[in-house]
Write a protein that holds these residues in place. Structure first.
Motif: not given
Length: 320
Positions: A78-85, A87-94, A98-107
């Motif tokens: 929930t923290l990674w993808f955001g509460v309002t995501n 479907d756990h979409l892994s696009n950085a912008e999405i 949705n206020e998730g903290i997950g980010q693209d670290g390796d580009g």
């Protein structure tokens, strides 16, 4: 005789080779982790030793450890993808929207909870929101874990890593020098009467007054002083979330203080018979070191039998 020698060689040699390969792999993993901590530190300004300490703490409390990942940090979905995501979409912008903290670290354009670089970078960037000072990082850790002992443990592990400049700190030592006369057996669970009926939470190592007492693992001194049960005692928390309790001492090493960084083999005090009364009480039992170990799993702390560890450390000390 030759056949017997060849048979022994055929049995031992493959084991020796497998140990060498295992040690090489472990060394490579340690080097890779340290490189990743330092790379992420350069990108986020969060000191590498704090990132390493967070990872070590999470490794300590993890029940199921993956052999495929260098990083043990487990950010909740929930923290990674955001509460309002949902479907756990892994696009950085999405994720960001949705206020998730997950980010693209390796580009690579993906934000994956199983990717070591993504996980470490995401944690570091989240902490950096609060700032990069020691106080800022501790505030961030409190808001993330909501547990004072966890924040304290991570801070102490970070201090140890920073002091020695490495995460390769797996050495140990037996708490009594082998050249001294001592004896011990498993005394876990034995009955004790002073202060009310209770069980013995540790192992007693009997030795003469003044026998040096050594630290067994890398860690930080948390307590130095008197306890009516343990007398003059020292408490050290190591980098594996284990609290080591040295009791009934005759005295402490000059200058030893709370907050000191300790390494295996450091002399911290000497064997005595203090305890079972107000400060200064001594001689109510033969001189010995009471050695206790307490494990923190991220939720609670409990005592466990130190005897197997002591036997292993004693054997390792003999083999040096």
């Amino acid at each position: 005789m030759l056949k017997k020698t060849l048979l022994i060689f055929c049995i031992i040699f493959p084991f020796f080779i497998s140990q060498v390969i295992a040690n090489d792999k472990e060394s490579e993993a340690i080097a890779a982790k340290l490189a990743l901590f330092k790379k992420t530190a350069a990108l986020t300004q969060i000191p590498w030793y704090y990132l390493a300490a967070i990872n070590q703490y999470e490794s300590n409390i993890k029940k199921d450890k993956s052999e495929n990942n260098l990083i043990s940090i487990d950010i909740p979905e929930t923290l990674w993808f955001g509460v309002t995501n949902p479907d756990h979409l892994s696009n950085a912008e999405i994720i960001s929207v949705n206020e998730g903290i997950g980010q693209d670290g390796d580009g690579d354009g993906l934000v994956e909870r199983t990717n070591d670089e993504d996980v470490l970078y995401s944690m570091a960037k989240w902490i950096a929101r609060y700032g990069t000072s020691k106080q800022d990082i501790n505030i961030a850790l409190w808001n993330y874990y909501n547990r004072a002992l966890t924040v304290k443990s991570i801070e102490q592990i970070a201090l140890v890593y920073n002091t020695f400049g490495t995460i390769n700190l797996d050495d140990s030592d037996f708490p009594i020098p082998l050249q001294y006369n001592y004896t011990y057996r498993s005394t876990w669970g034995d009955a004790r009467g002073f202060g009310g009926r209770r069980i013995h939470e540790g192992t007693d190592i009997f030795a003469s007054y003044g026998t040096p007492v050594k630290a067994s693992r890398y860690g930080i001194v948390e307590i130095v002083g008197w306890n009516r049960f343990g007398g003059w005692r020292i408490g050290i928390r190591d980098i594996y979330n284990t609290y080591h309790y040295y009791a009934h001492l005759n005295g402490f090493t000059d200058g030893l203080a709370v907050g000191d960084v300790i390494k295996p083999g450091d002399v911290i005090g000497s064997v005595g018979s203090s305890g079972y009364g107000p400060p200064g009480t001594s001689g109510k039992f033969p001189p010995h070191l009471h050695y206790g170990m307490y494990k923190d799993n991220g939720y609670s702390e409990w005592a466990f039998d130190p005897y197997p560890h002591l036997k292993r450390w004693e054997q390792q000390a003999r083999n040096k």
